[in-house]
Design an enzyme around this catalytic site. Structure first.
Site, mmCIF file in Angstrom:
data_model
loop_
_atom_site.group_PDB
_atom_site.id
_atom_site.type_symbol
_atom_site.label_atom_id
_atom_site.label_comp_id
_atom_site.label_asym_id
_atom_site.label_seq_id
_atom_site.Cartn_x
_atom_site.Cartn_y
_atom_site.Cartn_z
ATOM 1 N N HIS A 199 0.775 -1.321 -0.054
ATOM 2 C CA HIS A 199 0.048 0.080 -0.330
ATOM 3 C C HIS A 199 0.726 1.342 -0.009
ATOM 4 O O HIS A 199 2.001 1.298 0.129
ATOM 5 C CB HIS A 199 -0.839 -0.077 1.265
ATOM 6 N N ASN A 216 -9.756 -9.144 19.165
ATOM 7 C CA ASN A 216 -8.632 -8.254 19.514
ATOM 8 C C ASN A 216 -7.927 -8.195 18.207
ATOM 9 O O ASN A 216 -7.174 -8.838 17.599
ATOM 10 C CB ASN A 216 -7.756 -9.178 20.224
HETATM 11 C C1 LIG Z 1 -9.625 -2.434 -1.143
HETATM 12 C C2 LIG Z 1 -9.129 -3.123 -0.316
HETATM 13 N N1 LIG Z 1 -9.806 -3.432 0.931
HETATM 14 C C3 LIG Z 1 -9.248 -4.155 2.059
HETATM 15 C C4 LIG Z 1 -7.916 -4.625 1.779
HETATM 16 C C5 LIG Z 1 -7.545 -5.557 2.966
HETATM 17 O O1 LIG Z 1 -6.240 -4.817 3.338
HETATM 18 P P1 LIG Z 1 -5.202 -5.912 4.466
HETATM 19 O O2 LIG Z 1 -4.434 -6.619 3.458
HETATM 20 O O3 LIG Z 1 -4.296 -4.901 5.053
HETATM 21 O O4 LIG Z 1 -6.044 -6.826 5.114
HETATM 22 C C6 LIG Z 1 -7.331 -4.541 0.454
HETATM 23 C C7 LIG Z 1 -6.067 -5.111 0.377
HETATM 24 O O5 LIG Z 1 -4.967 -5.073 -0.196
HETATM 25 C C8 LIG Z 1 -7.961 -3.616 -0.434
HETATM 26 O O6 LIG Z 1 -7.332 -3.745 -1.636
#
Ligand SMILES: Cc1ncc(COP(=O)(O)O)c(C=O)c1O
Length: 440
Positions: free
Chosen positions: A223, A294
Site C-alpha cells: 500500500h 482483538n
Molecule cells: C480495497 C481493499 N480493502 C481491503 C484490503 C485489505 O487490507 P489488508 O491486506 O491490510 O487486510 C485490501 C488489500 O489490499 C484492499 O485492496
C-alpha cells in the site's frame, strides 16, 4: 545516571549498525532488464524505518502503546479527521467499521437482515464483514472505466431495509463522493469508505476517507505507506469511535486506551459503574458491552508507520508519474485496451493502473498477462473480479440490483500493473518497451 548513559550508548551502537546494514543491502541492489523481476508493489523504505522498528523493539514494550498514539495523532492530523484507531490490517478495519455500526451501544445500529449496498467487484474483506454481521449485500454494478460503484445505480437499489453504502475507492481512484453522500443523507444511510488503496487521493478538494461515517486504511506492504501489516479506521464521530475501540479491543465497555498506563483507569471511574446483572462497581475494564475481537497492531509497526507517513508526498508524486507514463503507453493501443478514467473532481494517488482488454481484441487477458509475466513483469487481477463467481461465495444471501455487466467484464478482461515508487525509471522503460513489443 551512569546506567542510563550506558543504555543510550548501547542503543546508539545498535542503531548505527542497523544503518550500516541498510546501506550495505542498498549497494548490492541492481536491475537487469529481463532478469530482475519488476514487482507490482513492495515496501519502499530507508534506514529511518529500520531504525524506528529496531528502536521500538529495544523498548521491548511489545504491544500497542506510545508509538501507536503518535501514529494516530499524525495520521488524523494529516487526514483532517477527529479520530483514528490503528489496527492490525485493512481487513480488520473493515470488520471493525461494520461491526461498530451494528453495536447496540450506538443510537441507530444496523441489525441482521438489514441491507447494505455494495459492489461485487471487490476485495473480499470489503464485503466479508457485511456477511459476517448477518447483513444482506445488495450488489450494484461498477462503471466500466473508473471501476468504482456506479453512483447513478445506487438509488434504485434502495429499499425500506437499506442501511448503508459500503465500497472501496478502487485502486486509488476516488468514487463519486458528492453524489454518494447526497444519496446517503437523503436516505439516512451509513457510508463506509474503504480507503485501503486510496490514501492521499482527493475528491473535490477533500481527501478520500473524510466523507463517510467510517473510513478504513491498509498498511500492508503493497500500500501507499506500510507497516508491514497494519491498518487504521477513522471517523469524525465520538460515538462511532467508541464503538470501534470497543470492537477492536475485545468488546470492552471502557474507553481508556489499552496496552498503556493510561489504560489502567485513566477515566478515574473504574469501580464507579453499575451494570444490570453485574455486581455494583464491577471493574469497568472487565465489562464487555459488545462482542468484539482483538485487532490491535504492535508499537513496532506504528513506529514504522510514522516514518512512512513523512514520505507520503514523495510516494504519491512517484505513483502519479509512473501512472502517467504507463497510461501514455497504453493510450497508443487504445483500440484494444480500455483506459482507466478519473472523475473531473478526482485527483487519484493511484495504487496501480487497471487495464481492460476490449472484447474486440484478438488476444485474451490470459494471453497478455502471460506474456508480461514471462517478461518478469508482475501482473495482478482486479481482486475477486465478480466475487459472486468465487468458490467461497456460492451460498451467500444477496440480491443484485440491475445487472453486473461491467463487474463481469473485470472478471474476464481486467488486470492491473504496479505504479509504486519502487518502479524506477529504468524499470518503467523496460515495462513500456515490453508492452510495445507485444504488438510488433
Ligand atoms: C480495497 C481493499 N480493502 C481491503 C484490503 C485489505 O487490507 P489488508 O491486506 O491490510 O487486510 C485490501 C488489500 O489490499 C484492499 O485492496
Amino acid at each position: 545516571m551512569a546506567n542510563i548513559k550506558d543504555e543510550k550508548a548501547i542503543r546508539n551502537e545498535i542503531l548505527g549498525s542497523v544503518k550500516e546494514l541498510y546501506k550495505l543491502r542498498e549497494e548490492n541492489k541492481s536491475f537487469i532488464p529481463g532478469q530482475t523481476k519488476v514487482n507490482y508493489a513492495g515496501r519502499v523504505f530507508d534506514e529511518n524505518e529500520m531504525i524506528a522498528v529496531v528502536d521500538s523493539a529495544l523498548d521491548f514494550w511489545l504491544t500497542l502503546g506510545a508509538k501507536g498514539r503518535e501514529f494516530c495523532d499524525n495520521f488524523s492530523r494529516y487526514l483532517g479527521i477527529k479520530q483514528c484507531l490503528v489496527t492490525n490490517s485493512g481487513s480488520s478495519s473493515n470488520l471493525i467499521a461494520v461491526s461498530a455500526l451494528c453495536c447496540k451501544t450506538i443510537k441507530n445500529p444496523m441489525k441482521p437482515g438489514d441491507e447494505v449496498i455494495t459492489t461485487a467487484m471487490a476485495f473480499p474483506t470489503t464485503l466479508n464483514p457485511i456477511i459476517q454481521n448477518g447483513l444482506i449485500p445488495i450488489f450494484v454494478d461498477i462503471e466500466e472505466d473508473t471501476y468504482n460503484i456506479d453512483a447513478s445505480k445506487i438509488e434504485s437499489a434502495i429499499t425500506g431495509k437499506t442501511r448503508a453504502i459500503i465500497f472501496a475507492h478502487t485502486l486509488g481512484n476516488p468514487a463519486e463522493m458528492d453524489k454518494i453522500m447526497d444519496i446517503a443523507r437523503r436516505h439516512n444511510l451509513y457510508v463506509v469508505e474503504d480507503t485501503c488503496d486510496a490514501l492521499d487521493s482527493i475528491y473535490d478538494g477533500k481527501p478520500c476517507g473524510t466523507f463517510g461515517d467510517f473510513s478504513t486504511f491498509s498498511f500492508y506492504a503493497a500500500h501507499h505507506i506500510t507497516m508491514g501489516e497494519g491498518g487504521a479506521i477513522c471517523t469524525n464521530s465520538q460515538e462511532l469511535y467508541r464503538a470501534a475501540l470497543s470492537i477492536r479491543d475485545w468488546g470492552k465497555a471502557c474507553f481508556c486506551q489499552t496496552g498503556e498506563a493510561s489504560g489502567n483507569g485513566a477515566c478515574g471511574h473504574r469501580f464507579d459503574f453499575k451494570f444490570e446483572g453485574l455486581p455494583d462497581g464491577y471493574d469497568h475494564k472487565y465489562v464487555f458491552s459488545n462482542i468484539g475481537y482483538n485487532l490491535k497492531p504492535l508499537d513496532m509497526q506504528c513506529a514504522m508507520g510514522t516514518q512512512q507517513l513523512k514520505k507520503l508526498p514523495e510516494f504519491s508524486k512517484a505513483r502519479k508519474n509512473n501512472f502517467t507514463r504507463l497510461y501514455e503507453c497504453f493510450k497508443k493501443h487504445e483500440d484494444v485496451f480500455v483506459l482507466p478514467r478519473a472523475l473531473p473532481k478526482a485527483e487519484p494517488s493511484w495504487f496501480a493502473i487497471p487495464i481492460t482488454i476490449r472484447e474486440t481484441a484478438r488476444f485474451s487477458k490470459k494471453d497478455f498477462v502471460t506474456y508480461l509475466e514471462t517478461k518478469l513483469i508482475e501482473t495482478r487481477m482486479l481482486f475477486a473480479g465478480n466475487i459472486l463467481k468465487q468458490p467461497g461465495y456460492k451460498d451467500i444471501n444477496y440480491r443484485i440490483s440491475g445487472n453486473l455487466k461491467y463487474t463481469d467484464g473485470v472478471l474476464y478482461r481486467t488486470f492491473f500493473l504496479g505504479v509504486y515508487p519502487g518502479i524506477t525509471k529504468e524499470k518503467l522503460d523496460y515495462m513500456i518497451e515490453s508492452i510495445d513489443s507485444f504488438f510488433k
